[in-house]
Design a protein around this motif. Structure first.
Motif, PDB file in Angstrom:
ATOM      1  N   GLY A   1       1.129   8.437   2.672  1.00 31.06           N
ATOM      2  CA  GLY A   1       2.134   7.279   2.935  1.00 31.06           C
ATOM      3  C   GLY A   1       3.573   8.227   2.274  1.00 31.06           C
ATOM      4  N   LYS A   2       4.611   7.041   2.208  1.00 33.10           N
ATOM      5  CA  LYS A   2       5.979   7.687   1.691  1.00 33.10           C
ATOM      6  C   LYS A   2       5.753   7.213   0.174  1.00 33.10           C
ATOM      7  N   SER A   3       5.899   8.477  -0.789  1.00 33.56           N
ATOM      8  CA  SER A   3       5.754   7.974  -1.949  1.00 33.56           C
ATOM      9  C   SER A   3       4.144   7.291  -2.420  1.00 33.56           C
ATOM     10  N   THR A   4       3.151   7.828  -1.182  1.00 29.18           N
ATOM     11  CA  THR A   4       2.061   7.089  -1.983  1.00 29.18           C
ATOM     12  C   THR A   4       0.585   8.147  -1.727  1.00 29.18           C
ATOM     13  N   TYR A   5      -0.213   7.580  -3.176  1.00 24.43           N
ATOM     14  CA  TYR A   5      -1.217   8.501  -3.646  1.00 24.43           C
ATOM     15  C   TYR A   5      -2.439   7.903  -4.037  1.00 24.43           C
ATOM     16  N   LYS A   6      -3.836   8.391  -2.900  1.00 32.03           N
ATOM     17  CA  LYS A   6      -4.826   7.578  -3.020  1.00 32.03           C
ATOM     18  C   LYS A   6      -5.394   9.057  -4.355  1.00 32.03           C
ATOM     19  N   ILE A   7      -6.504   8.643  -5.389  1.00 30.85           N
ATOM     20  CA  ILE A   7      -7.079   9.062  -6.721  1.00 30.85           C
ATOM     21  C   ILE A   7      -8.469   8.252  -6.142  1.00 30.85           C
ATOM     22  N   GLU A   8      -9.846   9.409  -6.482  1.00 30.41           N
ATOM     23  CA  GLU A   8     -10.636   9.324  -6.175  1.00 30.41           C
ATOM     24  C   GLU A   8     -11.211   9.647  -7.776  1.00 30.41           C
TER      25      GLU A   8
ATOM     26  N   MET B   1       2.223  -3.585   3.403  1.00 30.65           N
ATOM     27  CA  MET B   1       1.483  -4.009   1.766  1.00 30.65           C
ATOM     28  C   MET B   1       1.631  -3.230   0.994  1.00 30.65           C
ATOM     29  N   ALA B   2       1.832  -2.388   0.970  1.00 30.55           N
ATOM     30  CA  ALA B   2       1.343  -0.941  -0.360  1.00 30.55           C
ATOM     31  C   ALA B   2       3.079  -1.162  -0.803  1.00 30.55           C
ATOM     32  N   GLU B   3       3.668  -1.393   0.567  1.00 27.09           N
ATOM     33  CA  GLU B   3       4.961  -1.331  -0.336  1.00 27.09           C
ATOM     34  C   GLU B   3       5.761  -3.459  -0.766  1.00 27.09           C
ATOM     35  N   MET B   4       5.156  -3.826  -0.442  1.00 25.05           N
ATOM     36  CA  MET B   4       5.420  -5.219  -0.750  1.00 25.05           C
ATOM     37  C   MET B   4       4.294  -5.089  -2.248  1.00 25.05           C
TER      38      MET B   4
END
Length: 545
Positions: free
Chosen positions: A504-511, A1-4
């Motif tokens: 995930g690949k190249s994906t980051y979560k910022i809080e 879903m993130a890739e989409m």
């Protein structure tokens, strides 16, 4: 879903930039793009709205523009010396994404008026000249909306006043020609108007130099008001001056018609017990420049900036020297916290053909650098942007620039600086393709998301290159109402980076934590950016409630 989601964002970006004209590459920092040779009017006032459209207007009392209105729509003013019935537009809505514009209808003179965006996203615009001086006008951001006007919406005639959005959702309207007072819109049961002696004290006979005062909401809920060469902190609820600031070093005037510019520097450490707020005032014309320009002597503009921490118990101005003297310049907060100084002239004064030596080079101000290394000269435009030019930040990080010298009857010949109807965009250096692998792409939340005060906000981004986690940050910028070298309601908040996780690949979560109160950030629509190593993402709209 993130890739989409990432793919959709990437395709949207391709469509966005495919709709724009080609850009001429340059070797220096920043580049320029001509968007429109003519939008039919001169952009003397400019405001970005939540639908990525920019409302602009000039004035209705100096002849027909080059943009006709729809059949049957005309402005009727028997006191207008240029034309009594005018069936041409003096306001447009510019669609950033499609690079197109449409005519809007104003029914009164909006010349030298003021405004701001309300918490619901509507543009409320106040005052003007002649038949417009008591008007309140509202523009709603929708596909076919037009101006709605209230003839006697103000308690006093407002010409060259300043608006600021307040934590309670109203706007305060401060000053104007021969108006040493303030009022609020929309109206409530309180008194219509309140005296402000500070404005009469800063008024120079025959010159004024206290118009379009620089007004900023301080972190304590009071208003910092700068006029001429000094400032106060006003408790507008109780109509009480709670602090008087020292006169700016040198004593030269900075507000209109001296026409310097000012900005509230980015607010940081928003969860700290004490939050510092700093104001930067730059450029302007020395005292007497207007009279001397009328006599053919064009005095060099001021080349200094003055910076002050307005929250200090004993605040002091600190002077800095700009690389280029500048009058009629604009100051725009960029998503990474830097300040762009753009437009204007090196000498002369505000007024038609009273400015000389256009400043074609923008300058970048870096507030976190050491005092001797804060300025950087950027790549020049080839279009002089003199009296009545404008500039606003767009969601994609560009700066939209328009206007200049709107002469009577839109005179394009026989004058030193003709009426300018074009629009162009300045691309700061962070938009260079060489930074694409460092540039974050926001995947979540979606644009137009609602956020609340003092809540944790989780943001998901994609960054294809190597990531430096401690150089990731989140900023929020309020879109400003720009006219006469001042951007009303301009504000940038650094939310920081409380927690970052790879997901995930190249994906980051910022809080991050959202602002704690309306004193820090009045409710309304903001542009939210993720910044990595000074390279901002494309912004998304968030609605702070």
């Amino acid at each position: 879903m993130a890739e989409m989601s990432t793919l959709c964002t990437f395709l949207f970006s391709l469509l966005l930039f495919a709709s724009q004209p080609l850009i001429l590459p340059t070797a220096a920092d920043g580049r320029w793009q001509l968007l429109q040779k003519s939008i039919g009017i001169s952009s003397m006032h400019m405001q970005l709205l939540k639908n990525d459209r920019v409302v602009m207007y000039d004035r209705t009392d100096f002849g027909p523009s080059t943009l006709p209105l729809a059949s049957g729509k005309c402005h009727n003013d028997p006191t207008n010396t240029a034309v009594q019935v005018d069936c041409t537009a003096h306001s447009v809505e510019y669609d950033v994404l499609s690079n197109k514009f449409r005519a809007l209808t104003v029914q009164s003179n909006v010349w030298c008026s003021s405004g701001g965006v309300m918490p619901d996203g509507k543009l409320v615009q106040t005052g003007g000249f002649s038949d417009g001086e008591l008007r309140v006008r509202v523009f709603s951001p929708c596909e076919s909306c037009d101006w709605h006007e209230t003839p006697n919406g103000l308690a006093a005639k407002r010409w060259y006043a300043t608006n600021h959005v307040l934590p309670d959702g109203r706007q305060i309207v401060v000053g104007g020609r021969e108006q040493f007072n303030y009022e609020f819109v929309p109206k409530n049961i309180a008194a219509d108007m309140f005296k402000l002696h500070f404005l009469s004290e800063t008024n120079e006979r025959g010159v004024e130099n206290n118009l379009y005062p620089f007004v900023f909401l301080n972190v304590d809920g009071n208003l910092f008001i700068f006029a001429n060469n000094r400032a106060i902190l006003l408790d507008y609820v109780n109509n009480k001056v709670v602090k008087t600031y020292p006169k700016i070093p040198g004593g030269e005037p900075r507000s209109y018609p001296s026409t310097g510019s000012a900005v509230l520097l980015p607010l940081k450490n928003l969860i700290a017990a004490t939050i510092q707020a700093e104001v930067l005032v730059c450029g302007g014309a020395p005292k007497g420049s207007f009279v001397q320009a009328l006599q053919g002597k064009f005095v060099k503009a001021l080349d200094t900036c003055a910076r002050i921490s307005i929250t200090d118990p004993k605040p002091k101005w600190v002077l800095e020297t700009m690389p280029l003297a500048r009058v009629m310049g604009d100051m725009v907060l960029l998503p990474n916290g830097k300040v762009l100084v753009i437009n204007g002239a090196r000498s002369g004064s505000a007024g038609w053909d009273l400015g000389r030596d256009p400043v074609l080079n923008p300058v970048l101000y870096m507030p976190d650098n050491e005092i001797e290394s804060r300025f950087k000269i950027l790549n020049p435009t080839n279009i002089p942007r003199m009296y009545h030019s404008t500039a606003v930040l767009l969601r994609d990080g560009r700066v939209l620039v328009g206007g200049s010298n709107p002469h009577a009857y839109y005179n394009f010949t026989g004058v030193l600086y003709p009426t300018e109807l074009s629009l162009e965009a300045f691309y700061p250096g962070y938009l260079d393709a060489k930074f694409n692998n460092l540039r974050p792409t926001i995947v979540a939340p979606k644009s137009m998301s609602g956020i609340r005060y003092s809540k944790k906000l989780k943001i998901q981004v994609v960054i294809t290159g190597e990531v430096t986690l401690n150089l990731l940050s989140v900023t929020m910028v309020s879109p400003a109402f720009n006219t006469h070298s001042f951007s009303m309601n301009q504000r940038l908040l650094v939310l920081g980076n409380d927690k970052v996780m790879a997901s995930g690949k190249s994906t980051y979560k910022i809080e991050v934590m959202t602002p704690g109160s309306g004193n820090l950030a009045p409710a309304g629509f903001y542009l939210l950016f993720v910044v990595h190593q000074d390279i901002p993402s494309q912004g998304i709209w968030v609605h702070l409630k």
